[in-house]
Write a protein that holds these residues in place. Structure first.
Motif, PDB file in Angstrom:
ATOM      1  N   ASP A  32       0.853  -1.472  -0.023  1.00 19.98           N
ATOM      2  CA  ASP A  32      -0.154  -0.386   0.077  1.00 19.98           C
ATOM      3  C   ASP A  32       0.476   1.323   0.018  1.00 19.98           C
ATOM      4  O   ASP A  32       0.380   2.609  -0.150  1.00 19.98           O
ATOM      5  N   GLN A  33       1.720   1.179   0.576  1.00 18.49           N
ATOM      6  CA  GLN A  33       3.004   2.134   0.675  1.00 18.49           C
ATOM      7  C   GLN A  33       4.091   1.615   0.885  1.00 18.49           C
ATOM      8  O   GLN A  33       4.711   1.134   0.999  1.00 18.49           O
ATOM      9  N   ILE A  34       5.078   2.972   0.167  1.00 16.71           N
ATOM     10  CA  ILE A  34       6.797   2.599   0.229  1.00 16.71           C
ATOM     11  C   ILE A  34       7.263   3.850   1.355  1.00 16.71           C
ATOM     12  O   ILE A  34       6.683   4.215   1.608  1.00 16.71           O
ATOM     13  N   TRP A  35       8.325   2.630   2.187  1.00 16.68           N
ATOM     14  CA  TRP A  35       8.739   3.239   2.494  1.00 16.68           C
ATOM     15  C   TRP A  35      11.058   3.144   2.596  1.00 16.68           C
ATOM     16  O   TRP A  35      11.570   1.833   1.834  1.00 16.68           O
ATOM     17  N   SER A  36      10.939   4.336   2.186  1.00 18.18           N
ATOM     18  CA  SER A  36      12.246   4.407   1.529  1.00 18.18           C
ATOM     19  C   SER A  36      13.298   5.053   2.586  1.00 18.18           C
ATOM     20  O   SER A  36      13.028   5.980   3.340  1.00 18.18           O
TER      21      SER A  36
END
Length: 243
Positions: free
Chosen positions: A30-34
């Motif tokens: 659902d989301q990218i954490w970079s």
């Protein structure tokens, strides 16, 4: 909620694309954490920034991101990294400079602290020793801390006054407990653990698990474009070695 956790993409668009495709195949997200160092070393800084921005994301800055926009100098960079950083700077538009320059150095999301280096030095510290890890556990208030920078995947737990590192198994969900934990998902764009495949992790908030995955990508294509842009041969060669 499922989060795709990436670090050290380093302007490697083939690796980044392969990770996104692989993550969609195995679990979805659902989301990218970079975790920083979206740029540097590789041949496609703009493409990597633009790809991240296509998705819902949160991102912290790394030392290469900061160097690319002039927020830190190159004195601590080796000659290969410095040459790549100078080239990267020439490729960025003002919009991409603004994006990199506005990334925070620390974020808290879903009981995770996100930093690039370590919670006590988000820019420069390599969290690779028991002493550094033990000192880091007192520097974040969440249950877990996600780090990058070393390009080596691991799990780390407190061990009395010290800390203990564990291998981050591939394709095996790790159930998250109440104890503090430091997690490194490895590097997408320039792995240094002896495996050339792109490294990343997926967090599943419902299952309270985190899983380490690897994905293959077209290394030769990345190397060819690095050569075209006259990036250092050392950086080109190490992609195939995974070191």
């Amino acid at each position: 909620m499922r989060a795709l956790i990436v670090s050290d993409v380093h302007s490697n668009i083939e690796a980044f694309q392969s990770v996104i495709a692989h993550a969609n195949d195995v679990e979805g997200f659902d989301q990218i954490w970079s975790l920083g160092d979206l740029v540097g070393y590789g041949p496609d800084p703009i493409a990597c920034i633009d790809l991240l921005r296509e998705y819902d994301h949160v991102a912290v800055g790394g030392n290469h991101d900061l160097a690319a926009v002039g927020k830190i100098g190159l004195q601590k960079f080796n000659m290969h990294a410095a040459a790549a950083a100078r080239w990267t700077t020439t490729q960025l538009t003002s919009d991409h400079v603004d994006f990199l320059g506005q990334m925070p150095l620390r974020l808290e999301v879903h009981d995770f602290t996100l930093v690039h280096g370590s919670p006590r030095d988000p820019v420069w510290e390599y969290l690779i020793t028991a002493a550094a890890a033990a000192a880091s556990f007192s520097r974040f208030d969440t249950k877990r801390c996600l780090v990058g920078h070393s390009h080596i995947p691991f799990l780390c737990m407190p061990d009395g006054e010290s800390a203990q590192f564990f291998d981050f198994p591939i394709d095996l969900p790790v159930r998250l407990r109440d104890a503090q934990l430091i997690i490194n998902p490895g590097s997408v764009g320039q792995p240094r653990d002896g495996l050339p495949t792109a490294s990343y992790a997926l967090f599943n908030s419902e299952e309270q698990t985190i899983t380490h995955y690897r994905s293959e990508y077209d290394i030769a294509s990345t190397q060819e474009r690095m050569s075209k842009h006259n990036l250092p041969q050392y950086l080109i060669n190490r992609l195939a070695r995974g070191r």
